[in-house]
Design an enzyme around this catalytic site. Structure first.
Site, PDB file in Angstrom:
ATOM      1  N   GLY A   1      -3.218  36.778   9.916  1.00 31.24           N
ATOM      2  CA  GLY A   1      -1.875  37.343  10.114  1.00 31.24           C
ATOM      3  C   GLY A   1      -0.826  36.306   9.751  1.00 31.24           C
ATOM      4  O   GLY A   1      -1.121  35.107   9.735  1.00 31.24           O
ATOM      5  N   HIS A   2       0.370  36.769   9.478  1.00 34.76           N
ATOM      6  CA  HIS A   2       1.436  35.847   9.055  1.00 34.76           C
ATOM      7  C   HIS A   2       1.845  34.919  10.201  1.00 34.76           C
ATOM      8  O   HIS A   2       1.426  35.119  11.341  1.00 34.76           O
ATOM      9  CB  HIS A   2       2.643  36.647   8.556  1.00 34.76           C
ATOM     10  CG  HIS A   2       3.228  37.547   9.606  1.00 34.76           C
ATOM     11  ND1 HIS A   2       4.143  37.108  10.527  1.00 34.76           N
ATOM     12  CD2 HIS A   2       3.002  38.855   9.903  1.00 34.76           C
ATOM     13  CE1 HIS A   2       4.468  38.097  11.331  1.00 34.76           C
ATOM     14  NE2 HIS A   2       3.777  39.178  10.972  1.00 34.76           N
TER      15      HIS A   2
ATOM     16  N   SER B   1       2.657  35.998  14.087  1.00 33.19           N
ATOM     17  CA  SER B   1       2.173  37.367  14.301  1.00 33.19           C
ATOM     18  C   SER B   1       1.465  37.540  15.639  1.00 33.19           C
ATOM     19  O   SER B   1       1.074  38.643  15.993  1.00 33.19           O
ATOM     20  CB  SER B   1       1.238  37.779  13.162  1.00 33.19           C
ATOM     21  OG  SER B   1       0.168  36.874  13.066  1.00 33.19           O
TER      22      SER B   1
ATOM     23  N   LYS C   1      -1.257  35.437  16.796  1.00 37.04           N
ATOM     24  CA  LYS C   1      -2.658  35.014  16.807  1.00 37.04           C
ATOM     25  C   LYS C   1      -2.934  33.995  17.915  1.00 37.04           C
ATOM     26  O   LYS C   1      -3.870  34.154  18.704  1.00 37.04           O
ATOM     27  CB  LYS C   1      -3.046  34.415  15.450  1.00 37.04           C
ATOM     28  CG  LYS C   1      -2.786  35.329  14.278  1.00 37.04           C
ATOM     29  CD  LYS C   1      -3.224  34.709  12.966  1.00 37.04           C
ATOM     30  CE  LYS C   1      -2.483  33.443  12.582  1.00 37.04           C
ATOM     31  NZ  LYS C   1      -1.061  33.628  12.260  1.00 37.04           N
ATOM     32  N   SER C   2      -2.105  32.959  17.970  1.00 38.87           N
ATOM     33  CA  SER C   2      -2.337  31.930  18.981  1.00 38.87           C
ATOM     34  C   SER C   2      -2.119  32.488  20.376  1.00 38.87           C
ATOM     35  O   SER C   2      -2.794  32.098  21.330  1.00 38.87           O
ATOM     36  CB  SER C   2      -1.396  30.746  18.766  1.00 38.87           C
ATOM     37  OG  SER C   2      -1.602  30.202  17.498  1.00 38.87           O
TER      38      SER C   2
ATOM     39  N   GLU D   1      -6.795  27.824  13.940  1.00 35.90           N
ATOM     40  CA  GLU D   1      -6.443  27.065  12.728  1.00 35.90           C
ATOM     41  C   GLU D   1      -6.992  25.653  12.799  1.00 35.90           C
ATOM     42  O   GLU D   1      -6.316  24.687  12.440  1.00 35.90           O
ATOM     43  CB  GLU D   1      -4.928  27.044  12.537  1.00 35.90           C
ATOM     44  CG  GLU D   1      -4.386  28.403  12.183  1.00 35.90           C
ATOM     45  CD  GLU D   1      -2.877  28.383  12.037  1.00 35.90           C
ATOM     46  OE1 GLU D   1      -2.365  27.463  11.418  1.00 35.90           O
ATOM     47  OE2 GLU D   1      -2.238  29.301  12.557  1.00 35.90           O
TER      48      GLU D   1
HETATM   49  N1  LIG Z   1       5.402  28.644  23.935  1.00 35.48           N
HETATM   50  C1  LIG Z   1       6.141  29.657  23.453  1.00 35.48           C
HETATM   51  N2  LIG Z   1       7.312  29.986  24.031  1.00 35.48           N
HETATM   52  C2  LIG Z   1       8.064  31.000  23.546  1.00 35.48           C
HETATM   53  N3  LIG Z   1       7.753  31.756  22.491  1.00 35.48           N
HETATM   54  C3  LIG Z   1       6.602  31.487  21.849  1.00 35.48           C
HETATM   55  C4  LIG Z   1       5.741  30.419  22.301  1.00 35.48           C
HETATM   56  N4  LIG Z   1       4.674  30.385  21.477  1.00 35.48           N
HETATM   57  C5  LIG Z   1       4.858  31.372  20.568  1.00 35.48           C
HETATM   58  N5  LIG Z   1       6.006  32.042  20.782  1.00 35.48           N
HETATM   59  C6  LIG Z   1       6.513  33.181  20.008  1.00 35.48           C
HETATM   60  O1  LIG Z   1       5.573  34.221  20.086  1.00 35.48           O
HETATM   61  C7  LIG Z   1       5.365  34.840  18.808  1.00 35.48           C
HETATM   62  C8  LIG Z   1       3.900  34.772  18.417  1.00 35.48           C
HETATM   63  O2  LIG Z   1       3.560  33.405  18.219  1.00 35.48           O
HETATM   64  P1  LIG Z   1       2.106  32.872  17.950  1.00 35.48           P
HETATM   65  O3  LIG Z   1       2.139  31.393  18.129  1.00 35.48           O
HETATM   66  O4  LIG Z   1       1.135  33.624  18.771  1.00 35.48           O
HETATM   67  O5  LIG Z   1       1.906  33.233  16.411  1.00 35.48           O
HETATM   68  P2  LIG Z   1       0.748  32.837  15.408  1.00 35.48           P
HETATM   69  O6  LIG Z   1       0.262  34.099  14.834  1.00 35.48           O
HETATM   70  O7  LIG Z   1      -0.230  31.961  16.076  1.00 35.48           O
HETATM   71  O8  LIG Z   1       1.549  32.054  14.297  1.00 35.48           O
HETATM   72  P3  LIG Z   1       1.112  30.787  13.402  1.00 35.48           P
HETATM   73  O9  LIG Z   1       0.364  31.339  12.242  1.00 35.48           O
HETATM   74  O10 LIG Z   1       2.409  30.197  12.955  1.00 35.48           O
HETATM   75  O11 LIG Z   1       0.294  29.881  14.258  1.00 35.48           O
HETATM   76  C9  LIG Z   1       6.307  34.140  17.852  1.00 35.48           C
HETATM   77  O12 LIG Z   1       7.447  34.913  17.712  1.00 35.48           O
HETATM   78  C10 LIG Z   1       6.625  32.825  18.532  1.00 35.48           C
HETATM   79  O13 LIG Z   1       7.922  32.404  18.189  1.00 35.48           O
HETATM   80 MG   LIG Z   2      -0.802  29.871  15.838  1.00 33.68          MG
END
Ligand SMILES: Nc1ncnc2c1ncn2[C@@H]1O[C@H](COP(=O)(O)OP(=O)(O)OP(=O)(O)O)[C@@H](O)[C@H]1O
Ligand SMILES: [Mg+2]
Ligand SMILES: Nc1ncnc2c1ncn2[C@@H]1O[C@H](COP(=O)(O)OP(=O)(O)OP(=O)(O)O)[C@@H](O)[C@H]1O
Ligand SMILES: [Mg+2]
Lengths: 171, 280, 288, 265
Positions: B41-42, B45, B47-48, B167
């Site tokens: 996913g972008h 999105s 994932k984390s 990742e």
């Molecule tokens: N600790 C946090 N506090 C507030 N908002 C967060 C936090 N971590 C992530 N977010 C927000 O939650 C949403 C999902 O983030 P997440 O980290 O799950 O994405 P991701 O898919 O892992 O992205 P990436 O590929 O960049 O790692 C995003 O809009 C991000 O800005």
């Molecule tokens: Mg992530």
């Protein structure tokens, strides 16, 4: 103690040690003092004292231990306590009030550490007087580092502490 | 393969009340024992966030998560964390110990494993990731790939049933990357762990048993790599890309080569080219 | 601006117990307006070479010439600023160097260090931001309120605003997702073309090296193992393997097909399109 | 630089002293700080000197390491010696020049106090030369254990020490990287007027603090994901072992202390 507080303080301790190690070649210029004072002001006396005592112990572990370690721990610890308490009271014009205080802190530190000599020899006063030029270096360094570091630390602390729950609050 | 090990049901999570939209929105999925699941996913999105929900680092506001039949809540998080290990992106910031040995032992110490047992497991885990010669090394003498393998050792030493890689190879050089992936793949093949791999690397995702595509906090698609990459343009629209062999197959077909489908692995692609060649 | 290395050697922490020979016998020429990629295994000395290009590191033996300036081992150079201005480096994870309150101020930092007046620096900041494809309203934001990909762009803008003649890139796409990766590389390539920037790229991606370079330099154990055009380099797979490197995906696939079909095609494919046309001709039985 | 920093002054080896338990070494230094004060005449100083020499010999370290440890205090020792000669006005005059008179007691006191410093520094230097920082941390944790009862978070403090130790080289490397990145953008840390040089470190400090915060954040998440929930119920891989050797050497030091008490004047 929360995990976040442990990791945050650990990194601050590591930073203070790195500061001390990087300036070890300049006599008595100690960015460590400013980091301790600012941590104490921003995060309170207890966190300040933890950074003071552990930072002091670790840096001496790397630079060389001596009886002075105990006195330095005491000195930095006391400064952290004092500045931590002051931080609770003084909320405005901090740069204006604490910069001169940081300069004075250099002399107070020098005095406490020279107690080492009062204990070890009968002529502590002479050692203290001989050390005053060095204390002056320390004091001047404190003033400068405080001026530079306070805004930096204040901003980064604010930015991160608001975003996450570190188990510590900004004072 | 059919036994379900993780069950996620309508999970919604929002970091802050004033966020425009939740980081996870009504996500449901299940993970089967022994499988390799890729999550793509972008950026942003979710994932984390999903990974964090799975091992109780955050508790969702709505919905339920169950790991091995244990519903995840305040009381069960420590039990669940024993079964779900995580490896993160930055190899430096998850290395807690002063030496390799100490770091591998960290999780065991936390779970109160007795010392004799701990020694055995540290040895076993470091051998599994082929780092047994580095037991006394300090982290700043290790390469990124080596640090990441130590992180995996620290996770498998606790003998979790599931490993989540968030990742875990994105900061490594190609060699470190393949070392780390091979290590985990081996463990997965031996049936030691179920793997959930969050990745931007579509070549890697193409090798998974199943793929979940996240988009804007929601589950966008789920299925075998074949099924997922059939979505082709739709994937590109949400910021993803297509695996190399797939792109080559597509272009070959556009150029008039009558391939029967778009391939995800080079071997089958080459085989069909060979067939076509012999016919002509 | 031409850059030449003559018999250059670099030792880290020379004359200490921790001395480490990182580079030796480097002879290399980077021609004005060319796009050169440096590839090599981890620890082969790529980053060490880069840091010589603008005097961040000095040779411990030998010398290098940057334009009309000679940097020689053992000799003091008075003012490195002109070199630093002409040769700019984008380090790995450049977003880690951001520090100002606003994006604008951060981008202005470089130009102002080189004595550009404030108003002009502001103008340069605006232009640089446009170059990296960010909207103007970002200028007044704090760089720390941006997403990872945007921060990376701001950091790159901070280097572009210096308006260097040579742009040096140390793995500029590390840690980005596929679309981000492609956008950034395309950006550097179009700058290279439109502004005639000499570009030196360190990369772990054989595909990028194949796609963009005029010349590729292969580093191995602290010295140049071979150099040449992408075609020359990637047709020598054995040497690449001894240097711990790989072939680009396209070349790998081409080799597998050739093997399977029992044929050898002339030339190598450096892009998917190359490969496709090669296969098309091959399958249809045309001679290549 | 990085490599030499983190191990500090530790010199690997397998001597008696290297093998001693860090707890016994720490206790030894603690006791020694008091025992040096018992010495006040030639005999007692001689005994103290013998004990110190014995320990120094037992480390099997080349003397240059010890001399390095002494460097920072050489001027203190010199100062001490001169000070005592100038200040002490007892005993017969040995030497006189104008208003300056050197008395016998002055020389003797000067020598004694200098020796006191010398012994103390030698012993503490030996601690750092023969014990890794992490061993010292473990030793401190174990020795401070009783204070847990009065609310001292001993486990947490020890954990913080070991995490900091682990991150010191990382942050040093980071400092170097940021510095180079800013120099490439024309920052100048090494020349110019002092005011300019001071403001030049802000572009270095801000990223450094930000990265430290990010690391702290990620580290905390990783620790919790790995089941860290405080010191309760935690087991330990590293274990300290107290051997007969430790008891013997500590016993010897205590014996020296008692003898000094008996023989001092
Ligand atoms: N600790 C946090 N506090 C507030 N908002 C967060 C936090 N971590 C992530 N977010 C927000 O939650 C949403 C999902 O983030 P997440 O980290 O799950 O994405 P991701 O898919 O892992 O992205 P990436 O590929 O960049 O790692 C995003 O809009 C991000 O800005
Ligand atoms: Mg992530
Ligand atoms: N500051 C330093 N002090 C001592 N040795 C160093 C330092 N920086 C690099 N080295 C050593 O010099 C050699 C070359 O390092 P360099 O960073 O140039 O490699 P690289 O090719 O850029 O590797 P990577 O792909 O991992 O970035 C390595 O052996 C490395 O360990
Ligand atoms: Mg490099």
């Amino acid at each position: 103690m929360t995990t976040r507080r442990i990791s945050l303080l650990s990194l601050l301790i590591a930073l203070s040690v790195v500061g001390r190690l990087s300036f070890q070649f300049v006599p008595n210029i100690q960015p460590m003092t400013a980091i301790i004072l600012i941590t104490a002001i921003l995060l309170g006396p207890v966190n300040g004292m933890i950074v003071a005592v552990l930072g002091c112990f670790l840096s001496n572990l790397l630079l060389g231990m001596g009886t002075w370690t105990i006195w330095q721990m005491l000195a930095w610890g006391i400064l952290a306590l004092v500045f931590g308490l002051l931080g609770k009271a003084v909320k405005r014009n901090r740069l204006l009030i604490f910069t001169p205080a940081a300069v004075l802190a250099g002399y107070l530190f020098g005095f406490i550490v020279s107690l080492n000599m009062f204990v070890l020899t009968a002529n502590g006063l002479a050692y203290y007087l001989a050390g005053i030029p060095f204390d002056t270096m320390h004091a001047a360094g404190n003033g400068i580092f405080f001026l530079v570091l306070y805004p930096v630390m204040q901003k980064t602390f604010q930015y991160y502490l608001c975003k996450n729950d570190y188990g510590v609050t900004l004072q | 393969m059919e036994e379900t090990i993780i069950e996620v049901d309508q999970v919604t999570f929002q970091y802050h009340e004033d966020d425009a939209r939740p980081a996870l929105n009504a996500v449901s999925l299940s993970v089967k024992k022994g499988e390799w699941l890729a999550v793509v996913g972008h950026n942003g999105s979710g994932k984390s966030t999903l990974a964090r929900v799975l091992n109780g680092l955050i508790l969702p506001q709505h919905g339920r998560v169950a790991v091995n039949g244990i519903p995840l809540n305040e009381d069960s998080i420590w039990e669940v964390r024993k079964q779900v290990g995580m490896v993160f992106q930055n190899p430096d910031n998850q290395f807690v110990g002063t030496t390799v040995k100490d770091d591998v032992a960290f999780g065991l110490e936390n779970h109160g494993v007795p010392r004799e047992e701990m020694k055995k497991r540290v040895e076993w885990a470091t051998q599994k990731v082929k780092m047994e010669e580095f037991l006394g090394q300090e982290p700043h003498h290790l390469s990124g790939g080596q640090k990441q393998r130590v992180a995996i050792a620290g996770v498998i030493a606790v003998q979790p049933q599931i490993i989540i890689l968030d990742e875990a190879t994105s900061m490594l050089d190609p060699q470190g990357r393949s070392e780390v992936m091979e290590t985990v793949r081996e463990l997965n093949r031996q049936g030691i762990v179920t793997v959930i791999s969050i990745t931007h690397d579509l070549e890697e995702a193409a090798k998974a048993d199943r793929i979940i595509v996240m988009n804007g906090g929601e589950k966008f698609a789920e299925g075998s790599p074949e099924e997922i990459f059939k979505l082709d343009r739709k994937l590109v629209e949400i910021g993803l890309d297509l695996p190399f062999s797939y792109q080559v197959s597509m272009k070959l077909r556009e150029a008039g080569i009558a391939l029967s489908k778009n391939y995800l692995d080079e071997e089958s692609l080459v085989n069909e080219l060979w067939t076509l060649h012999s016919k002509s | 601006m031409d850059i030449t290395f003559q018999e250059l050697e670099h030792r880290y922490q020379a004359r200490t117990p921790f001395e480490r020979l990182a580079l030796h016998d480097i002879n290399l020429e980077i021609k004005d307006r060319s796009f050169v990629s440096i590839i090599g295994h981890t620890g082969s000395g790529k980053s060490t070479i880069l840091q010589h290009l603008n005097g961040l590191l000095k040779p411990t033996k030998g010398s290098l010439t940057v334009g009309d300036r000679k940097i020689q081992a053992g000799k003091k150079i008075k003012d490195l600023k002109p070199v630093r201005r002409a040769v700019a480096i984008v380090f790995q994870f450049p977003e880690h160097q951001l520090f100002e309150e606003t994006v604008e101020k951060d981008i202005m930092f470089g130009p102002m260090n080189f004595g550009v007046p404030e108003e002009e620096a502001r103008e340069k900041a605006r232009n640089a931001l446009k170059l990296v494809g960010l909207p103007e309203n970002v200028l007044q934001k704090s760089p720390f309120d941006l997403s990872g990909g945007q921060m990376r762009r701001v950091a790159i803008a901070g280097v572009l605003a210096i308006e260097p003649e040579v742009l040096v890139l140390d793995e500029p796409t590390a840690g980005l997702d596929p679309s981000g990766r492609k956008e950034i590389m395309d950006l550097f390539y179009s700058l290279h073309k439109s502004r005639s920037l000499t570009t030196v790229l360190v990369t772990h991606s054989m595909e990028d090296a194949a796609r963009y370079s005029d010349e590729i330099v292969v580093m191995h154990k602290g010295t140049v193992q071979m150099k040449g055009t992408p075609e020359e380099i990637f047709s020598q797979s054995e040497v690449l393997v001894t240097a711990g490197l790989d072939l680009p995906e396209t070349v790998k696939l081409q080799k597998t097909i050739e093997q399977k079909l029992g044929k050898e095609w002339k030339g190598i494919s450096l892009s998917i399109d190359d490969l496709v046309s090669m296969v098309v001709r091959g399958i249809k039985g045309d001679s290549i | 630089m990085m490599n030499s920093m983190i191990i500090g002054k530790y010199v690997p080896g397998a001597s008696l002293v290297h093998r001693m338990d860090p707890r016994s070494k720490l206790t030894m230094i603690f006791l020694f700080v008091f025992i040096v004060f018992f010495a006040n005449n030639a005999v007692t100083y001689a005994i103290l000197g013998l004990f110190t020499l014995f320990i120094v010999g037992a480390t099997k370290l080349p003397p240059r390491f010890l001399l390095n440890g002494l460097k920072p205090i050489i001027w203190i020792i010199l100062f001490t010696f001169i000070l005592h000669i100038l200040v002490t006005k007892e005993g017969p005059v040995l030497f006189e020049a104008g208003f300056l008179a050197v008395h016998r007691e002055g020389v003797i006191q000067g020598i004694y106090i200098s020796l006191r410093f010398l012994f103390l520094i030698l012993l503490t230097t030996i601690l750092t030369l023969t014990t890794t920082p992490i061993e010292v941390t473990d030793g401190m944790e174990s020795l401070l254990h009783p204070f847990k009862k009065i609310g001292l978070p001993v486990h947490e403090l020890a954990l913080m020490m070991s995490i900091s130790l682990r991150f010191i080289p990382t942050l040093m490397e980071e400092t170097d990287k940021i510095m180079k990145a800013q120099m490439a953008r024309g920052a100048d840390f090494t020349s110019g007027p002092i005011k300019q040089r001071i403001s030049a470190i802000i572009p270095l400090l801000v990223p450094l603090f930000i990265s430290a915060f990010k690391r702290a954040e990620e580290l905390a998440v990783a620790m919790e994901a790995r089941g860290y929930q405080g010191g309760e119920g935690r087991t330990k891989l590293r274990e300290l072992t107290w051997r007969a050797l430790d008891t013997i050497i500590l016993g010897l030091l205590i014996a020296v202390g008692i003898v000094l008490l008996l023989l001092r004047s």
